[in-house]
Design an enzyme around this catalytic site. Structure first.
Site, short mmCIF file in Angstrom:
data_model
loop_
_atom_site.label_atom_id
_atom_site.label_comp_id
_atom_site.label_asym_id
_atom_site.label_seq_id
_atom_site.Cartn_x
_atom_site.Cartn_y
_atom_site.Cartn_z
N HIS A 143 -3.86 4.81 6.49
CA HIS A 143 -2.75 4.26 5.71
C HIS A 143 -1.40 4.57 6.37
O HIS A 143 -1.21 5.64 6.94
CB HIS A 143 -2.74 4.85 4.30
N ASP A 188 0.84 -1.22 0.00
CA ASP A 188 0.00 0.00 0.00
C ASP A 188 0.87 1.26 0.00
O ASP A 188 1.66 1.48 0.90
CB ASP A 188 -0.88 -0.04 1.27
#
Lengths: 553, 553
Positions: free
Chosen positions: B366, B193
């Protein structure tokens, strides 16, 4: 107290919005205007080029308007000027750089006969019954001014756009002492820049960016490409000075950047070492390590030099491996995605790109909360009007003032067009004049309204389907059609059946009207619109504009 | 090494973009798919509702696709699922909450016969020739998973969306030890990610937001309105827990928020104290100090509950003085202005609004750079593919990996559709399959293409002018018209003269054609378009679409 002896402060733009700043200040039969800015249209204003303030109030009081006073040369303060001057030709006062920029702009609009009057900081000029005093401030363009209007009732102080830069690039610090002096005398009303009123702490000095440039230029081995606002003369100066230090030549790229560098160096606002500037055609003649390119396009504008460079579409500049691009700006709200796209494209072309917040390559030109507090405490106005900001910024500024002890009842969070009447002992919002957005689309000023915009919106979402039916004017019989044309709705070649079915639906609608002996076109058209619209939505989930046209032969 | 013995990793979405994440992983004749997301259209995709990945490659290899594996329940990971399953009906594996959300979605699309297979963290399932292992991670939705694909050639690890929250709300920490174990065994390829790869430092824990809520709830005397993403179950949990602590009732407002609270509490992902939830109709029955409202609309979506509240258009909730609104989210890029507008409207309605960056009311889901480094060092994959990010994020993630000593030649910054072929000793980009954006507009999937979008763009900017000319099919003479209709161009009632002049221009064009004996419609139309277009641009500075229609009778 009679109404006659009050000052009327009428913001015509810049309240509840970022842009088109304009304020009228009236005492009896004399009006002066501070700034005449434009605003770039919000997304929903489809097809609109720029937005300017509604100046109906000034038009109705044309004979009373004495002058336009400019705080600085940014578009949101001077961009509306050509449109205003076409209607109201009065003398314009501003600093040398501001008027240098304005002069260019007026030329583009073929406005030759305007009286431009250069003023310097601490100048006091008489525009009866006002004495107008200009005060040096820091901002992201040189030669920015605050304006103190000495009126028979007291001082009205407008900060313009301001930050309290303690180490400005040109060494010309904000005139704190003048603000202190005015505060000491007593300021009746202060209008203060609210752009950063929701940012805590201090806004960093422009010098910080110079330090970052120094560090980056010292490290980079390839070419350096810096993009910033074309009007940020001090930023460009810092690029040039740092390039000089590291033995690099500088090419200026982009029309507005070239113009601004020319104007500001001619007027002495830039210090450009002999021989450092090169033409962009000559970039290739120097090793990569000896080149700096400073360019427009910091907002990702599709036609700008940097965007052309990023899309490998610029005549003279192409990204080479080893290039470092510095995005020395933050996106104006609404431009975030355009800027991000440009950064991505530059990376794809092989450049290293420095764009992150916190990279130290950009600082704001507006005061943050701690600076705003200092200003408010220096001045301690009797009445306070936060200006230049969306509603939340005005509210935050108002709350800041309140937290410093200015009573809430003396703080006016106003709307464009409201008349704030200020007397020595009392101030009230006493009414409202016309104010709002005048939309400029091509050559049309104010001719695009809600209906046109609503149509553009619908057209943009689902396109249009045009139905032409030709009827005999005597018998009322259909003699040709329905002919159907669509645009922006479906890809026609793949939708033949849809179009055929649409024709059937139109015929059904026409038959219904015929059976019911309906001959009014408006009713027939409505019937077609309804039947066809329903059908298309069922089949496609879309609602194109349906435009029935009946032709009589 | 033969091609047969390599693993093919084919990202079909999520590279060079934020959204529509989808990756196909193929070994010989077996394909598994990780995620099937959607993306919300960028501004220039006028009228488009959603964007999904192009799955032509999967359609061509339908028989080889064994399963779809889901990392978590966000739209950019599961939103494309209904469209994929309509074409390729294979078993879907995911965590309990993920599949709970998916089940709702499939119902809306009338997809009943899909095999949904719940998995738990550390489950290993066999999808020959793969062993698939699921690993708990933290993200902004509970029950998020990373996926380790044990293949005959080695381990392919996909992190999904991930952050390393050391104090997650549900106490379920990222399964570090599993990552360490896999790293120790040796991971062949890692897909990681990259969303926050350009943010330095650590992403704050979700608990930080809880602390801020605690502080704010303790201070507020009036009602508290919190808006966040409907899927941020832990955030909503923290609102409810803090409300409980301060003796407030909670009303959940907004369809998707209500659905998510229902699903996640049914499945045991929320801990909702007995009697704390009230219906929104009953808000008025409690004193202001005993109410918390948690609502959708954190992105300023025009139809959302918060926007309705801000525009005083909500059936049950209206802003009252003393209300505090907490915007517990950051705007997704592109939504900045919508969110700002909502904040302004709320201030105007009299609310206090807490929205500033740094107010501690939101954290990202994130991992930032320091977390990404930890992950990379735990796993030390042989090959690394940054995923989930625009190009700059992928580049930053690649550089981060390189800075940790992973050789640049083993890092693949790839494009959607590229085939990354990985063998034990070698990996190459070996080709490309069809990949791109499939546009969904209403019921149409993929039927809106460049021509339709280009037309919508032109229509949105300057509108359309339709010219109908009726001619005798035998003589070719004009028997009616030109009739002119325009939409989105000028306000017709104020432009009679412009329309009259336009008719003249059309007649001129027709006469020219007639004199030159031109009878091909295409040529006549082109002539009309040119003459009229030039005239309109001269008069208005606008370029409407000009659509000549010739009707024969």
């Amino acid at each position: 107290m009679s109404e006659e002896s009050r000052i009327k402060i009428i913001p015509l733009g810049g309240l509840g919005e970022i842009g088109k700043n304009m304020t009228a200040i009236r005492y009896q039969d004399s009006i002066v205007i501070i700034d005449a800015g434009l605003m770039f249209p919000e997304e929903e204003l489809l097809g609109i080029d720029i937005v300017i303030p509604d100046i109906s109030y000034l038009m109705e009081n044309k004979d009373k308007v004495k002058a336009i006073l400019l705080t600085h040369g940014h578009e949101d303060h001077v961009g509306g000027l050509p449109y205003v001057l076409k209607e109201i030709n009065v003398p314009v006062y501003g600093s040398r750089l501001t008027l240098g920029i304005v002069e260019e702009k007026l030329k583009e609009h073929n406005l030759g006969s305007v009286q431009l009057q250069v003023v310097r900081p601490r100048d006091v000029i008489s525009i009866s019954p006002f004495e107008v005093e200009f005060i040096r401030v820091s901002h992201s363009i040189p030669d920015a001014l605050a304006i103190a209007l000495h009126t028979p009732l007291g001082i009205v102080l407008h900060t313009g756009d301001i930050k309290l830069d303690q180490t400005p690039v040109d060494g010309e610090v904000v005139d704190f002492r003048k603000f202190a002096e005015l505060g000491e005398k007593g300021v009746l009303v202060m209008l203060g820049d609210s752009t950063n009123a929701d940012k805590n702490g201090f806004t960093m000095s422009e010098k910080v960016v110079g330090n970052t440039f120094d560090e980056l230029f010292g490290k980079c081995e390839g070419r350096i490409i810096v993009t910033t606002f074309a009007s940020n003369v001090h930023r460009i100066q810092q690029v040039i000075s740092t390039a000089q230090k590291y033995g690099r030549k500088v090419a200026v790229v982009g029309r507005s950047m070239v113009n601004n560098v020319r104007i500001s160096s001619q007027l002495g606002y830039m210090n450009i070492p002999e021989g450092i500037l090169i033409e962009m055609e000559d970039i290739g003649k120097y090793p990569a390590g000896e080149i700096v390119i400073v360019t427009t396009g910091s907002q990702g504008e599709p036609m700008s030099a940097l965007t052309r460079i990023a899309t490998a579409d610029h005549r003279w500049v192409a990204i080479e491996p080893g290039d470092t691009v510095i995005i020395s700006a933050t996106p104006i709200p609404g431009n975030e995605k355009l800027v991000a796209k440009t950064v991505d494209l530059l990376f794809r072309q092989g450049a290293e790109v420095i764009y992150e917040k916190g990279a130290g390559v950009h600082v704001s030109g507006h005061a943050s909360q701690e600076e705003l507090k200092i200003l408010l405490n220096l001045i301690r106005p009797r009445y306070f009007i936060p200006v230049h900001g969306e509603y939340r910024h005005l509210m935050k500024h108002a709350k800041l003032a309140e937290s410093l002890g200015i009573p809430r009842s003396r703080i006016f969070v106003a709307e464009n067009g409201q008349i704030i009447e200020v007397g020595k002992k009392k101030a009230v919002i006493s009414g409202k004049v016309a104010a709002g957005k005048v939309l400029v689309d091509g050559l049309g000023v104010g001719d695009v309204g809600n209906i046109v915009l609503r149509d553009r919106k619908q057209l943009s979402q689902d396109g249009i389907m045009i139905v032409v039916v030709t009827i005999n004017k005597d018998s009322g019989e259909v003699v040709a059609g329905p002919d159907i044309v669509s645009r922006g709705f479906v890809y026609v070649r793949e939708s033949e059946r849809l179009i055929e079915n649409a024709k059937e639906k139109v015929n059904e609608a026409l038959e219904i009207c015929s059976k019911r002996n309906i001959s009014e076109w408006a009713v027939i058209k409505a019937q077609v619109r309804e039947k066809l619209g329903k059908h298309l939505f069922e089949k496609t989930g879309r609602r194109p504009m349906i435009l029935p046209i009946i032709v009589e032969v």
